[in-house]
Each structure stands twice: as C-alpha cells, then as structure tokens.
Design an enzyme around this catalytic site. Sequence first.
Site, short mmCIF file in Angstrom:
data_model
loop_
_atom_site.label_atom_id
_atom_site.label_comp_id
_atom_site.label_asym_id
_atom_site.label_seq_id
_atom_site.Cartn_x
_atom_site.Cartn_y
_atom_site.Cartn_z
N SER A 79 -4.81 14.58 5.49
CA SER A 79 -3.45 14.04 5.43
C SER A 79 -2.46 15.19 5.59
CB SER A 79 -3.21 13.35 4.09
OG SER A 79 -4.10 12.29 3.91
N LEU A 80 -1.17 14.86 5.66
CA LEU A 80 -0.14 15.88 5.79
C LEU A 80 0.66 15.99 4.51
CD1 LEU A 80 1.29 15.23 9.38
CD2 LEU A 80 -0.42 16.90 8.68
N LYS A 103 6.14 10.51 13.63
CA LYS A 103 4.95 10.14 12.86
C LYS A 103 4.81 8.63 13.04
CE LYS A 103 2.87 10.57 8.26
NZ LYS A 103 2.61 9.14 7.99
N GLU A 158 -2.46 7.91 17.90
CA GLU A 158 -2.14 6.75 17.09
C GLU A 158 -2.14 5.49 17.94
OE1 GLU A 158 -0.93 5.89 12.92
OE2 GLU A 158 -1.88 7.56 14.01
N LYS A 296 9.81 12.84 5.77
CA LYS A 296 10.19 11.44 5.60
C LYS A 296 11.64 11.38 5.16
CE LYS A 296 7.09 8.48 4.36
NZ LYS A 296 6.16 7.62 3.61
N CYS A 388 4.74 -29.66 -0.73
CA CYS A 388 4.12 -30.97 -0.93
C CYS A 388 4.27 -31.52 -2.35
CB CYS A 388 2.64 -30.92 -0.57
SG CYS A 388 1.64 -29.99 -1.77
N CYS A 405 -0.78 -23.05 -3.58
CA CYS A 405 -0.71 -24.50 -3.72
C CYS A 405 -2.13 -25.01 -3.93
CB CYS A 405 -0.11 -25.14 -2.47
SG CYS A 405 -0.16 -26.95 -2.50
N CYS A 410 -1.92 -29.88 1.70
CA CYS A 410 -0.49 -29.52 1.61
C CYS A 410 0.10 -29.49 3.02
CB CYS A 410 -0.34 -28.15 0.96
SG CYS A 410 1.34 -27.50 1.00
#
Length: 659
Positions: A79-80, A103, A158, A296, A388, A405, A410
């Site tokens: 990872s970075l 990124k 990517e 980021k 419903c 539900c 439904c």
Amino acid sequence: MSSKTRMKELIRILNEAGKAYYQENREIMSNYEYDKLYDELAALEKETNTVFSNSPTIHVGYELLTELTKEAHESPMLSLEKTKDVAELEQWIGDQDVILSWKLDGLTIVLTYDGGRLVKAVTRGNGQVGEVVTNNAKTFVNLPARIPFQGKLVIRGEAIIKYSDFEKMNKSIQDVDAKYKNPRNLCSGSVRQLNNEVTAQRNVHFYAFSLVSAEGIELDNSVEKRFRWLSDLGFEVVEHRRVNQKNAEEAVQEFSEKIAGMDEPSDGLVFIYDDIAYGESLGTTAKFPRNSIAFKWADETAVTRLDHIEWSPSRTGLINPIAVFDPVELEGSTVSRASLHNLSIVESLELGENDEISVYKANMIIPQVAENFTRSNTIKPLEFCPACGAMTVVKEENGVKSLYCSNDFCSAKKVKLFSHYVSRDAMNIDGMSEATIQKMIGKGFLEELYDLYSLHEHEKEIIEMEGFGKKSYDNLVASIERSKQANLPNFIYALGILNVGLSNAKLICRHFHYDWEKIKAAEAEEFVKIDGIGQVIAESLVHYFANEHNQKVMEKLEQMVVFHQVEEDEETEAILDGMNFVVTGSVHHFKNRKEVQAKVEELGGKVTGSVTTKTNYLINNDSGSSSSKNKKAKELGIPIITEEEFLAMIREKGGNNAN
C-alpha cells in the site's frame, strides 16, 4: 479506556470494515470514518511504541474467498503511505523531481505479456496472492491484444469503470434501489466474474501506472520515460505530470479542480520519485514503499440539519436507509441526500430528526454523513415495509445489521412478485417464466403488476426476445387476455399479501360474500372473526390495503380485471364449514391431492398439512398404512376415510357436483 485497549478496539473495527470493502464489495462505514479511525490507531501506535500483529497499519489485504484460481505475485504489492497535508508532501519531495498522477479508484491488476500477447492477468488480492482473471482482462475495452514487444513484460495498472458507463448502466435498471452504488464496487464485481461475457458488457478500462519488468532490454531510470515507452506500446497510462517541491502545491490545486469533471473515478493523487534508482535505494517499511506517497484531499465538510431518514426498499428485500437533510453546498454542487448503507451505520451515528450533522463528498463525488453532533438516537428502523406494508426484519451478517422486508412477494421484489401473480393458482398466465420476467423487467416493460396488461405495446421487442417468436407472443397475449376474467380469491392470492394463501383468500371472500370493496375496507377485528384467519394474517391484510402504493396498483388492476359473479346458492353452500381435513397418499377419483383440497375449500372446509386434535377427518385410500399421519390419527381417534367415503359424505350433506 487504556491506550492499548482502544488500539485493540480500533483494529477490530478497521479489520471488519476492510474485509467488507475488499473481500465482499460492500461498505459498513464511510471512507471519512475509516480514515479518522485509522489515523487514530496510527497515532496511538506511535505514542505507545506498540503495534499488534493484526493491525491494519502493517497488513495490506485480506484473504480471498472466490472460486477464481489464486496465484502469488512475483513481488509484494504494498500500500502507499498517505498524507492530506501539502507541507508534509513538499517535505517528502525534497530536492527530487517527482511524477504526479491520479490515484484511480478501481481494481489493481498485474498484466504479463509474452511474445507480444497477453498471457496472464492477476488481481492485487491481499498484496501477496491475487486471483487470476486473464480471460476477463482480454475483454477490457482499451487493452491492446498484441503489442510490438516480444519479450516478457510485466506491468501494473488500475481497471476502472468510467462514471459515464456506470451511469448508463444504472439508467438501464428500472428499480432505483437495485442500481449499483459506485463504480469501484461495480468494477471489482465485473473483473472478478467467472463468466467473461459479463465483464465484456461492463466496459472496463485499464490504465497502466507501473512498469515492473521488461525482458531483454535496459529500461530508462525514469518513471516518466517508462510511461512514455508503455504509451508507445499501445497502453493507456494514467494521466501524469512532472513536478517538484516548488510547484507541488499549484499542481495539487490544478488536479483538485479537475476531479469534479473527470470521467474516471479517483480517490486522490500519487507522487513517485522520477529517479527510480534513488527511490528503490530508500527501501520499504513493512507495509509502504518509501519511493512513493498518496495524497488525499482534506474532505470539504458542511454542517446541516437532518430532516429524516428515507427507507428505500430494493429488489432483494433490503431496505436501504437514506439521510435527507437541509441542502448544503459541497465541492461546487448542492446536496441534500446521502446513503447510509445499512442499519449498523444508522445506529453508530445515533441519528435523530433535527440532529446537527456534518456531511462531505467521498472522493469529492459521493455524499456521505461524516459526524452527528447531537446524537439524539431517536430514529428507529421501520416496522413495516414502505412498498408492501409487510413486517420488516433485522438481519445481522458478519456483525453488520440490515433491514429487510419479510414478504417474499413484496412489490419491490419484482421478479418474485410477477412470477407469483402469473402462477397457476393466481392469475394463471402461461408463457411467463422467471427468466422471461427478468428480461422484461430489464428492458423496462414491467415495473408494476398492471404493466402485464399493456405488454402488447411492446410486441415487436418481445417477438425479437431470445426464446420468443410470433407464436409465443400470441399465446402470451391470449393468456393475459383470459386472465382479465378472474375469480376474486385467485386475484387476492395473486397480489402476494404476506401469509395469505389461496385457501385463506377463499375463506375471506366467502365471509364477505365476495364483496371486494368490503374486504379492502375491513379492520383486523373483522378478519379475525373468520375461522382460520388469525391476528397475524389479519394485520397483513390491513397493512397491505392501507399502503398507498398498493392502493394505486389495485386501482389500476381493477380497471382491467373483471371478477366472476358468484351465485347466491354457490356462495352459501358451505356444507363443510368449520371442518378440518388432512389429505395423504395417492388419489384415484381426483387428479391429485391439490384437487381434493380445492373441493374441500370450495365447500367451506379447510385442509391442513398435519394431523392434530383439531382435525376432523384424514382422507387416505390406504387406511391400513403405517404412515405417520395414519398413526397419529389412530392415536387421537380421528376417522380415516377413503375418497369414496369423502364423496359420499358431501353428497349426503348436499354438495352438488361432488366429482
């Protein structure tokens, strides 16, 4: 709480969130909340000089749970390290030139070419082991099938689905809540398909961001030059530019202004030293390479007032919570709604109407609730489905609570609802398999039940559907036309009201003398008066008829369906009223046991599946059988009668057309 106790709690929460995101393509918390907790954990680890073995700060991925073949990477995919601080970024750059790029937010893939052709594609997986998706990668729309380099080439990049393709796909889905949540999850699911035909339909793009190795040639000691070489081979490379410490802040600002208009999903920027040898000389930590860093953006947040939670049912039965708040400006646009994903997130935020909350746009695109300052915790999950009217249930999987539900039919569960409506005991429409219904829903022909009666408007498209033709279409339309003349009990059963079977529908119609308007207006107390109708069924009926959406559907169906008139003598011929039967074994005078049941119900009786003290007769042609039902009947002193004896009984009681 001690620091180490808090660290263990943070590790548990973050690992659960990471497993859900990477392994199961779902979110149990927002990126904002994850980053905040991650930063808190990292700070505590630094403060205590302690790192636990299961900490997400030193682990880069999760075990894989799919059926795809697994394969170890030649070198670990780390990872970075990340930062949101430009000053920290500038300090990291120092006196070096760096390459700035997007990124991208998709699925990282390692590609291997040999002899000019793609021979292998492997997902990032847990950083050590990935999944082989070679056949799927061959369908990526912009990936060269052949390149002018014959040696072995390994690159990383990517795989993404562009926003325009993501939105186009969502527009083709009629059910609002069945739409895909974001391009990243859609891409991950598309690339990891076992059937590459599905991948091909999703318009997956690939952008190279790293040249790992190229056999037989000496590569330039420059990231920028390697990007250029890959581009010359025919690969699309991630958008990039050369920057240094002096213009880094300006470059970050330029890219941040572009992101809102980008077609490619991105969750930040990547900076890597252009001098490859220098970067590699710095080595790595247990989790991060030191030659690159992710930037980021600090999320722009706005404080607003939560108005209410909108509960939106989907075709799977899942009821999604959506926060509706006073409109605010974020990243250049006005937002007033944000998905909360599941019940656990609603509970963790302790939301209540009129609470003061902060909101932001994840990746500067997707609105999310960041924090709740009031925490009044007054909002509780709905008790009844908004589609419903059936009871809702809370299900917990892997520690995540979601609201569902309880009704299999439904109105939000389109395929099951239509399949039930057209079934033999309901409206008896031939030519409508679940596969056909699924296709028609996908094409937008069917949204509500009444759309069945306007399918003739799509004649040309239906005839051209796979498995159809003019004859199949004509038969279908004729069957739909016949269904317009219906028995009221079958119609009530066809609506899919929770817990209301055909036999119950017949009891209800008989009690109300086949008066549809009275049935719709009845209170639970009136339904409970009917022998065989308990409180649960009574409440299901009342909630269904009180639901505004259901009222609109029924109103339109009533314009198309005509109910058979029931003669007075037929209506009152309840000669088996109050009597309970059980039917077992083979039958001879009736086609099957179901036909026996229909005759009993027609005459006011009731058929159950097991022998109890309430059973009046067990119908079984083999009275000497050692079956469990025979044994139980003998134990309780319940008469066992044959079909002939049953027919004689109803003739004696006055039942016409005994068989």
